[in-house]
Structure formats: structure tokens, C-alpha cells
Design an enzyme around this catalytic site. Structure first.
Site, mmCIF file in Angstrom:
data_model
loop_
_atom_site.group_PDB
_atom_site.id
_atom_site.type_symbol
_atom_site.label_atom_id
_atom_site.label_comp_id
_atom_site.label_asym_id
_atom_site.label_seq_id
_atom_site.Cartn_x
_atom_site.Cartn_y
_atom_site.Cartn_z
ATOM 1 C CE LYS A 57 -11.040 -2.816 0.669
ATOM 2 N NZ LYS A 57 -9.556 -2.981 0.640
ATOM 3 C CE LYS A 91 -3.262 -5.293 4.210
ATOM 4 N NZ LYS A 91 -3.878 -3.962 4.189
ATOM 5 C CB THR A 143 -5.932 -3.659 0.572
ATOM 6 O OG1 THR A 143 -5.541 -3.810 1.938
ATOM 7 C CG2 THR A 143 -5.562 -4.925 -0.193
#
Length: 299
Positions: free
Chosen positions: A241, A173, A97
Site C-alpha cells: 500500500k 509521510k 498514509t
């Protein structure tokens, strides 16, 4: 389907499953990870072993499934980066990602070496990765798609083709991770709220999973709480994250994302009290601690 020579770099919960799927499909698969035991485990299951510098020039594809953009860039272009060693026409599938701008930059740098690049973030969890049933949100040139076809067939159930250059896959995503992270945090809030009202976690799962309030994340993660099993399939720290990336993108777009920000704070709190490496369902423990109650597996 022709056999390809592939390097799978990053053998965590998702990358390991992808490597297994590549081996099962008959590809000559070399596994690499910072944890030697993961490499040895894959070799015992049919993976190949060799220094990547020795085989890079003969590779057809590199599947990179590491933690973040920094690790991706190091794998591709660091001191021992693989891209300058690859033959022209080899393809890189980048599965972490990352921000769309980063994906576009990696595509451009790969092109300078005659290497194809697929912006290929993944979804589905470790179980689907091991079964070759991932969803891949991809974007790439037609040439890169053609070079990656066998990799898609081995690892994915669904491949979304979202654009003819990198960036669109990573953007999608980010949207998915916004929802997934919020859904897990909301599940943690709801299951703990239920306990305060005398509803045990098992009953919560039984009922809500058949009602309008359910989600894929609820049905997948809430049973971990019922079992009191917080062994990480996807860890709390991943969401620091991923939701951080979502908020960075939102900030650059001058888009307010308050629900995402609130969910991120719950994961930050969880990491701050020592839960960062537990399963992300353990975010529910933050709510339980604040309410003065115990969930299964808590002491």
C-alpha cells in the site's frame, strides 16, 4: 490540560497504542475496530464502550488510524460515517498514509459540516505509539491545530507543523515511507548477503548498527530476524500500500523513483509467497530463498 471526549477508530498496532496514550492522559476515550476483541481489550484497560452513533454529537475529537484512504473515507463519510454526526468545531485527526490530494479532499468535506480536519500521518512504530511518543507530520488550519492540541500532547513526542491546510503532512509521510520501505528491503538484502559470506545475523546487527551503513529501520527490524520472530509489528502487506502510494504520487509528478519500485517488487514477491501478514522484516526471506539459505525462523 482539559479532559476531552474522543473516539479512537482503528485499533491496530498503531491506533491501539494511540488509544492507550489518550486514556493514560485522562481523556474519555471510546475505541472502535472491526475486531471486537480489540475493543474489549481497550475497555478492560480503561476505554469506554458505546455505539458511536449515540455519542458522536458529544465528541470533541475523532482519531482515525485505519489502513488506507478507502477505510478513512468510509469512517468519515460512509453509510455510517461519523462526520455528519459531529458537532461544529469537533476535530478529526486522520493518521493513515494517504495521498495529499485525498487529505485535501477530506479537509474540504469536513469543512462543509463545520468539522475541523488535521492531516496527521504518524511515524514511530507500535512501541512509541503505546508510549505516547510518536512523530506526527501534520498540516491543518490554526483552528484545527488548537482543537487538536490535547490529542498531540497525549500521543506524540514530536509534532511537525508543515502547513496551514491539509496535504503537506501526507506529502511528507510519503517521503518518509519511501525511505523507510527502501531501508527495510535494503536491510533484508544486506543481512542475507552477509550470511552468504559467513556473517551470522547477530554479528551483522552488532557491527553494522555501529557503522555508517546503519539506519533506524535496520536497528529496529534486523533484531526480529536474529530472533527468528516474524510476528507482525508492521506487516509486509503495509508496504504494498504505502510504496504504491509513493509511486502513484511520483507518477503524477512525472518523477522517476526506480529504487522505490525495486523495493516494492520485493514486498510484492514476499506477499506472493505467503508472507504478507508476517513482520516486514520477513522481506529478507525473499533474498534467502533466492540464495538457497535459511535465516533464523525459516524451515
Amino acid at each position: 490540560m482539559s479532559q476531552k471526549k474522543v473516539a479512537a477508530i482503528g485499533l491496530g498496532s498503531m491506533g491501539y497504542g494511540m488509544a492507550q496514550s489518550l486514556i493514560r492522559a485522562g481523556h474519555e476515550t471510546y475505541g472502535y475496530d472491526v475486531v471486537p476483541d480489540q475493543m474489549a481489550r481497550l475497555a478492560a484497560e480503561g476505554g469506554k464502550s458505546a455505539p458511536i452513533a449515540d455519542i458522536a454529537a458529544s465528541l470533541d475529537a475523532v482519531v482515525v488510524c485505519v489502513l488506507n484512504a478507502a477505510q478513512t473515507e468510509a469512517v468519515l463519510f460512509g453509510d455510517d460515517g461519523v462526520v455528519p454526526r459531529l458537532k461544529r468545531g469537533a476535530v478529526v485527526l486522520s493518521c493513515a498514509t494517504v495521498a495529499p490530494d485525498f487529505a485535501r479532499a477530506m479537509e474540504a468535506r469536513c469543512a462543509e459540516h463545520g468539522v475541523l480536519y488535521v492531516d496527521a500521518p504518524i511515524s514511530g512504530g507500535s512501541v512509541k505509539a503505546a508510549k505516547g511518543q510518536l512523530s506526527i507530520m501534520s498540516a491543518a488550519t490554526p483552528e484545527a491545530y488548537a482543537a487538536a492540541e490535547e490529542m498531540f500532547e497525549a500521543t506524540a513526542e514530536t509534532v511537525f507543523r508543515l502547513g496551514d491546510c491539509a496535504g503537506a503532512g501526507s506529502a511528507m509521510k510519503a517521503v518518509n515511507q519511501l525511505l523507510a520501505g527502501v531501508h527495510i528491503a535494503a536491510m533484508g538484502e544486506a543481512i542475507t548477503f552477509g550470511v552468504t559470506q559467513g556473517i551470522d545475523p547477530a554479528t551483522f546487527v552488532e557491527v553494522v548498527s555501529k557503522c555508517a551503513g546503519t539506519s533506524w529501520m535496520l536497528e529496529n527490524r534486523a533484531p526480529h530476524i536474529v530472533a527468528g520472530d516474524y510476528k507482525p509489528h508492521s506487516a509486509i502487506e503495509i508496504w504494498l500500500k504505502d510504496l504504491g502510494i509513493v509511486l502513484d504520487i511520483a507518477k503524477s509528478a512525472k518523477f522517476s523513483a526506480p529504487i522505490t519500485a525495486a523495493a516494492l517488487q520485493q514486498y510484492v514477491t514476499a506477499a506472493g509467497i505467503g508472507l504478507g501478514r508476517e513482520d516486514d522484516s520477513a522481506v529478507a526471506k525473499v533474498y534467502a530463498r533466492n540464495a538457497g539459505i535459511l535465516l533464523p525462523g525459516m524451515e
